[in-house]
Enzyme design. Structure first.
Site, short mmCIF file in Angstrom:
data_model
loop_
_atom_site.label_atom_id
_atom_site.label_comp_id
_atom_site.label_asym_id
_atom_site.label_seq_id
_atom_site.Cartn_x
_atom_site.Cartn_y
_atom_site.Cartn_z
N LYS A 1 0.61 -1.13 -0.05
CA LYS A 1 0.03 -0.01 0.03
C LYS A 1 0.79 1.43 -0.08
O LYS A 1 1.91 1.25 0.26
CB LYS A 1 -1.05 -0.14 1.25
CG LYS A 1 -0.19 0.04 2.49
CD LYS A 1 -1.12 -0.83 3.82
CE LYS A 1 -0.19 -0.62 4.90
NZ LYS A 1 -0.81 -1.05 6.02
N TYR B 1 16.37 29.69 10.92
CA TYR B 1 15.02 30.42 11.37
C TYR B 1 15.29 30.37 12.76
O TYR B 1 15.53 29.25 13.37
CB TYR B 1 13.96 29.73 10.63
CG TYR B 1 13.77 30.09 9.22
CD1 TYR B 1 13.57 31.33 8.79
CD2 TYR B 1 13.55 29.03 8.14
CE1 TYR B 1 13.45 31.82 7.67
CE2 TYR B 1 13.30 29.13 7.03
CZ TYR B 1 13.02 30.51 6.37
OH TYR B 1 13.04 30.76 5.34
C1 LIG Z 1 -0.35 -2.09 6.83
C2 LIG Z 1 -0.64 -3.03 7.05
C3 LIG Z 1 -0.07 -4.50 7.33
C4 LIG Z 1 1.55 -4.19 7.32
O1 LIG Z 1 2.12 -3.81 8.44
P1 LIG Z 1 3.53 -3.55 8.90
O2 LIG Z 1 3.30 -3.09 10.29
O3 LIG Z 1 4.08 -2.44 7.90
O4 LIG Z 1 4.22 -4.76 8.58
C5 LIG Z 1 -0.45 -5.61 7.55
N1 LIG Z 1 -1.86 -5.82 7.76
C6 LIG Z 1 -2.69 -4.67 7.63
C7 LIG Z 1 -4.27 -4.82 8.01
C8 LIG Z 1 -2.24 -3.35 7.33
O5 LIG Z 1 -3.06 -2.43 7.38
#
Ligand SMILES: *Cc1c(COP(=O)(O)O)cnc(C)c1O
Length: 359
Positions: free
Chosen positions: A41, A253
């Protein structure tokens, strides 16, 4: 110089595909007999689904997790038809026909999802996501849901851990137990519970399919300890100026840093617009030839200043300072954030380079 070649004034983001592959293999080893999927994702956590997803497939991954339908459609185009692609955020009104056509598997997490998928007919496969204690997204387990789901063509039962990054947290075992109870109500259905951190919690958490994300991209899943991962992303930011800062002079800054003595400082073309968190200074650092160089003053939009007084080698404009690499988690900690947020926040201004071929 050709305008097509990357100009030396641009920060480069270098992504090591061989490292992603090594991290996938490590997660696969730690997943025992379970199959090892991959969360891709958010454009593979900001590092490029187009390059990363095919190498994971070639490394043996056949289950991919996206959040949005749009991401899953891109993944389908990249990966072809021999892999399964899950849409974690479920299905919205009007999306079911397209999802079926592209063979995308919705993760049904609400009664509305179940109704939408059921009404659209044809009985294409779906995953069911039960909440076991995270209280974010997921079905509550009761008889009603069992009745509503009994005619669906289910291909995966899943839940998600809230505290897996802290192995001693009592919620892990509670969620594991609740998931076991739900599994009994769906005998024979494939089950998945573990993200990267869950993989490291041991066999009881693996079930049939694991879903690591951050570990593949080089972020440590556990708050402390865990196996060594190979760093994946590193920034090489060009140094625009090296100069002497006189004792009592200030930097940046708000004049938030005052030189306690004469110092040498270097200004590099990397700022918060590139995703270097403003909160990374003070406390964060880059590296030049492996030596740590502390950030000083405020990170600004396009520039940051490093204390290079302790460097043993000569330095001039045109040299580069490395950020992230093996320091991703340390930098995230300093900035009071997570590797996840740093990676997905890397800006659009980098010249992206992929090294290795993932094979
Ligand atoms: C993003 C996600 C993962 C992966 O999680 P990590 O902590 O990056 O390994 C797995 N299952 C779900 C439902 C997620 O949203």
């Amino acid at each position: 110089m050709s305008v097509d070649a990357p100009l030396p004034s641009a920060p480069r983001l270098i992504i090591d595909l061989d490292a992603v592959r090594a991290n996938y293999q490590l997660m696969a080893e730690h997943s025992g007999i379970a199959n090892t999927g991959a969360a891709i994702k958010a454009d593979s956590y900001g590092l490029g689904m187009n390059e990363i997803a095919p190498l994971l497939r070639d490394a043996g991954c056949s289950s991919f997790f996206c959040a949005h339908v749009s991401e899953a459609m891109t993944a389908r185009q990249i990966l072809g038809h021999d892999v399964e692609i899950f849409v974690l955020n479920g299905v919205c009104f009007g999306e079911a026909p397209l999802m079926r056509q592209k063979q995308l598997i919705p993760v049904l997490s609400t009664p509305e999802h179940i109704a939408l998928w059921g009404e659209a007919g044809e009985n294409a496969p779906a995953a069911l996501h039960f909440d076991t204690g995270m209280n974010r997204l997921g079905l509550a387990f009761d008889e009603n849901i069992m009745t509503q789901t009994k005619d669906l063509n289910l291909n995966l039962l899943m839940s998600h851990l809230a505290c897996a990054s802290e192995p001693a947290h009592p919620l892990n075992q509670i969620q594991c137990k609740r998931f076991e109870d739900i599994k009994k109500a769906y005998p024979g259905l494939r089950a998945s519970l573990a993200n990267s951190a869950g993989v490291l919690l041991g066999k009881a958490y693996h079930h049939d399919l694991t879903r690591p994300g951050i570990a593949l991209y080089g972020g440590a899943p556990l708050e402390e300890g865990g196996p060594a991962l190979t760093p994946v992303a590193r920034i090489e930011a060009p140094i625009l100026q090296v100069c002497v800062l006189k004792k009592g002079e200030t930097v940046g800054y708000g004049a938030s840093f005052t030189a306690p003595e004469d110092m040498r400082i270097a200004t590099a073309a990397i700022g918060y617009a590139d995703g270097l968190p403003r909160a990374a200074s003070p406390g964060g650092f880059g590296r030049i030839a492996g030596q740590a160089v502390p950030l000083i003053g405020r990170v600004s939009m396009d520039l940051s200043v490093f204390d290079v007084s302790a460097l043993t080698q000569p330095l001039q404009a045109g040299d580069t300072v490395m950020v992230l690499g093996g320091d991703l988690d340390a930098l995230a900690k300093t900035a009071k954030t997570l590797s996840y947020e740093i990676l997905t926040g890397l800006g659009p201004r980098f010249v992206r380079e992929y090294k290795g071929n993932g094979a």
